[in-house]
Design an enzyme around this catalytic site. Structure first.
Site, short mmCIF file in Angstrom:
data_model
loop_
_atom_site.label_atom_id
_atom_site.label_comp_id
_atom_site.label_asym_id
_atom_site.label_seq_id
_atom_site.Cartn_x
_atom_site.Cartn_y
_atom_site.Cartn_z
N ASN A 1 0.83 -1.21 0.00
CA ASN A 1 0.00 0.00 0.00
C ASN A 1 0.85 1.25 0.00
OD1 ASN A 1 0.90 -0.51 2.66
ND2 ASN A 1 -0.64 0.87 3.45
N CYS B 1 1.90 3.00 2.35
CA CYS B 1 2.91 3.10 3.41
C CYS B 1 3.70 1.80 3.56
CB CYS B 1 2.27 3.47 4.74
SG CYS B 1 1.37 5.02 4.66
N GLU C 1 3.07 -1.21 4.52
CA GLU C 1 2.93 -2.16 5.63
C GLU C 1 1.78 -3.15 5.44
OE1 GLU C 1 -0.12 0.81 7.12
OE2 GLU C 1 1.51 0.67 5.69
#
Length: 722
Positions: free
Chosen positions: A394, A396, A398
């Site tokens: 995604n 970020c 994670e």
């Protein structure tokens, strides 16, 4: 009686300063100046937080004569969602507000208070008045997530206001408000190699961005530039035009929501457009191809590292041909496993580039732009307990979940609804969790809260997102304040004790998270769809916990858990849990993911995520107010040594710390790498190889310390000197 207001000014960043009082902004700035004895003036920031309330917040808050008057006003004027409050008696709601206010919560930093009031609290529709204090927001979040369960609502108030659990921004911002976005942090979509899927993905990106979430899309399956269309050669435009369409979509949807429209795209390293894809981030890129606002991620399998090690060329394979030969989209094929088979297959068009040059290019770009993110494809899929393939991450880096393709009709309606991904996030404050009167309960309440976010979210405008959420109930419990906690306990980040603590902490969290999800499955008589095919059902997931002893290696860490009265799970505990999970299942397909935690870590007074502080006193630019200073949590003039910053600590210790946590996290952890300005692209490549060898799943940004102002520091300025 209508509510009254104690001041006539709109909510601006200026306040009323009485004679002889310092302005709160000036007080906060003194945090960055040493006192006469060469000490950091921490008390000035605490005073700034206090003055912010006296000079600004109190004067711009709507005053009500009673809780009933306030609740009636907020419901009748459509500030609060009536349906949320109707699940409880008025007496209970008032008792919950009393419970929250009795905690006597105070923001320990100016930035924490400032962030809360500018970004989270409920304001009048004209934006000029505050209608909530922190306690009111916490109560509305608890009432929303508890969905009528009074006991859970009380526990949630305790966990949030005591700082042990902090819901992610969309949940904390939106819960209980009548005019709101979704409580979900972000979304992941697949794009398949046909015009219908591309068109529907643009629409989905708009729909999701409008609702306030970041969206990451997979481009690996799109046929390359120059590939045939309907057997006519050199027809396809490749991935760049799709990136352009997406970038424009996000900038448009940006106008509708409270949060910035944000998007990311991931491409496989062995896709023929990989260099074109990376070139879009070059500073000197032609405007026709330049991508300014989309984040880029590259999916790298083990074979790429092996080829670079041998200094060989790496072949790039046409996704169009791979799908024709294997009958599945390119992203669902294991390139490491099938690499030499595909090289030898004359039906698959291929081009080649030098593997080392590819890594060199990655490092150059990361120097220039901080991008791309990296997902280590085989590491991710080896440790994935769920049946199916994880193809991308995604915004970020994670979230790591299995997705499946959708099929569309000519009018873009769904012929077959696949499974896409949403991120239901919230984080524990490690220091406060270690101080919890009941560690297991803290984790269970957090898991129940995140499960509620999943249960209460219905994004029908994107059926594949709705399907994925309904099937998986996937959540991501994160962690923050690792550095703050270690420093408080006088442990150096990345030291033997620091890594030992990280290992045992995440090990213990995993046990309680699984147990909580198992409890929910038992209560509801159901588990996530596909549980039967998972490594949880087969028992394979539990082998590493039942076959060996996990315990602290250092006396200090053993003592920390003993003093906190936290039981470290034994092999027998794991055997019992395994038996219950195999019998009843778990409710949530995914349980943990460690996000970067931006704004919520300031409100919660944490160091962000599990990486080290970037500086002892952080400087942030906040809208019209300008520079704001934030002191690292638990830092005093006596323990400064333990707050070495990320640039000093270096990538090895950061990666070692993340590796200790990664082995107990089913999804990913946002890992930013920090380099001094003397670093070279070779250093970045060494860090990537080290991370891959250590079993890291993804790499987020690369950050370079900018030393352009060296020699121009203000004498006696903390953020420059430390």
């Amino acid at each position: 009686m209508p509510p009254t207001v104690t001041a006539a000014e709109p909510v601006t960043t200026t306040g009323h300063v009485l004679p002889g009082e310092a302005d709160y902004h000036a007080l906060n700035a003194m945090l960055n100046l040493y006192d006469a004895d060469g000490k950091i003036q921490f008390e000035k920031d605490r005073e700034a937080a206090k003055q912010y309330f006296l000079q600004h917040v109190n004067q711009n808050t709507v005053f009500f004569h009673s809780q009933d008057e306030k609740l009636d006003y907020l419901i009748e004027n459509e500030y609060y969602e009536r349906e949320v409050l109707d699940q409880y008696s008025r007496d209970f709601i008032k008792s919950l507000l009393d419970r929250a206010y009795a905690k006597k919560f105070r923001f320990p930093t100016f930035l924490g208070a400032f962030k809360y009031y500018t970004s989270y609290t409920l304001k009048t529709f004209d934006g000029k008045r505050y209608l909530e204090r922190f306690e009111d927001r916490v109560v509305m979040v608890a009432l929303t997530l508890a969905a009528g369960d009074t006991e859970l609502a009380e526990k949630l108030v305790d966990e949030i206001i005591d700082g042990r659990f902090q819901p992610a921004t969309p949940t904390f911002l939106n819960s209980g408000k009548k005019q709101r976005g979704e409580p979900v942090s972000c979304f992941l979509l697949r794009i398949e190699d046909n015009m219908e899927s591309i068109g529907r993905s643009i629409n989905s990106a708009l729909q999701l961005s409008k609702r306030g979430g970041g969206v990451a899309l997979l481009l690996s399956n799109i046929r390359e530039h120059g590939a045939p269309i309907k057997n006519i050669e050199n027809q396809s435009s490749g991935v760049i035009p799709i990136m352009k369409l997406l970038e424009d979509s996000f900038s448009y949807a940006n106008q509708l929501g409270a949060r910035q429209g944000a998007g990311a795209v991931y491409l496989h390293a062995h896709h023929p457009d990989i260099y074109r894809f990376l070139d879009t981030k070059r500073e000197n890129a032609d405007e026709k191809i330049r991508i300014k606002t989309l984040s880029l991620g590259v999916v790298i399998p083990d074979i790429t590292f092996e080829l670079a090690k041998k200094n060989e060329d790496m072949y790039l394979f046409s996704p169009y041909d791979v799908e024709r030969v294997y009958g599945v989209p390119f992203a669902d094929v294991s390139v490491t496993e099938k690499y030499y088979e595909m090289v030898d297959d004359a039906r698959i068009r291929k081009t080649k580039i030098n593997a080392r040059e590819f890594f060199q290019t990655l490092a150059e770009l990361q120097f220039e732009s901080g991008y791309p993110y990296i997902m280590f494809e085989d590491t991710v899929n080896r440790s994935n307990p769920i049946a199916g393939k994880i193809t991308h991450s995604n915004l970020c880096s994670e979230i790591l979940q299995v997705s499946t393709p959708s099929e569309f009709n000519d009018d873009l309606s769904y012929a077959k609804v696949g499974k896409d991904i949403s991120c239901n996030l919230g984080s524990l404050n490690i220091a406060k969790a270690m101080d919890s009167p009941d560690f297991a309960q803290t984790i269970e309440v957090a898991i129940r809260a995140l499960t509620a976010v999943s249960d209460q979210t219905h994004i029908t405008s994107v059926p594949s997102i709705e399907q994925g959420n309904n099937d998986s109930h996937a959540i991501g419990l994160g962690q923050m304040n690792l550095h703050g906690y270690l420093a408080r306990e006088r442990i150096y980040y990345g030291s033997e004790e620091g890594i030992d603590f990280t290992n045992i902490y995440f090990y213990t969290v995993l046990f309680h998270a699984l147990r909580a999800s198992n409890k929910i499955a038992i209560e509801r008589g159901t588990h996530f769809k596909g549980f039967e095919k998972s490594k949880y059902a087969s028992g394979e997931f539990f082998d590493k916990y039942t076959d060996q002893v996990w315990e602290p290696k250092t006396d200090k860490v053993r003592r920390l858990f003993a003093d906190a009265d936290i039981h470290i799970p034994t092999q027998d505990d794991w055997k019992q849990l395994k038996e219950s999970v195999q019998k009843h299942g778990i409710y949530n397909q995914n349980l943990q993911a460690v996000p970067p935690t931006g704004s919520i870590s300031y409100i919660n007074h944490s160091t962000s995520s599990i990486h080290p502080v970037a500086s002892k006193i952080e400087i942030r630019k906040e809208g019209k107010i300008g520079r704001v200073y934030y002191p690292a949590p638990y830092m005093t003039n006596d323990n400064l040594d333990y707050y070495q910053d990320a640039y000093e600590i270096g990538y090895e210790k950061i990666i070692d710390t993340y590796a200790a946590a990664t082995q107990h996290v089913d999804q990913g952890l946002s890992l930013t790498l920090f380099f001094k300005d003397t670093a070279t692209t070779r250093d970045v490549n060494k860090a990537q190889i080290y991370a891959w060898r250590k079993g890291i799943k993804t790499l987020y940004y690369i950050r370079l310390r900018q030393m352009a102002l060296e020699g121009t520091e203000v004498e006696g300025c903390v953020s420059c000197m430390l």
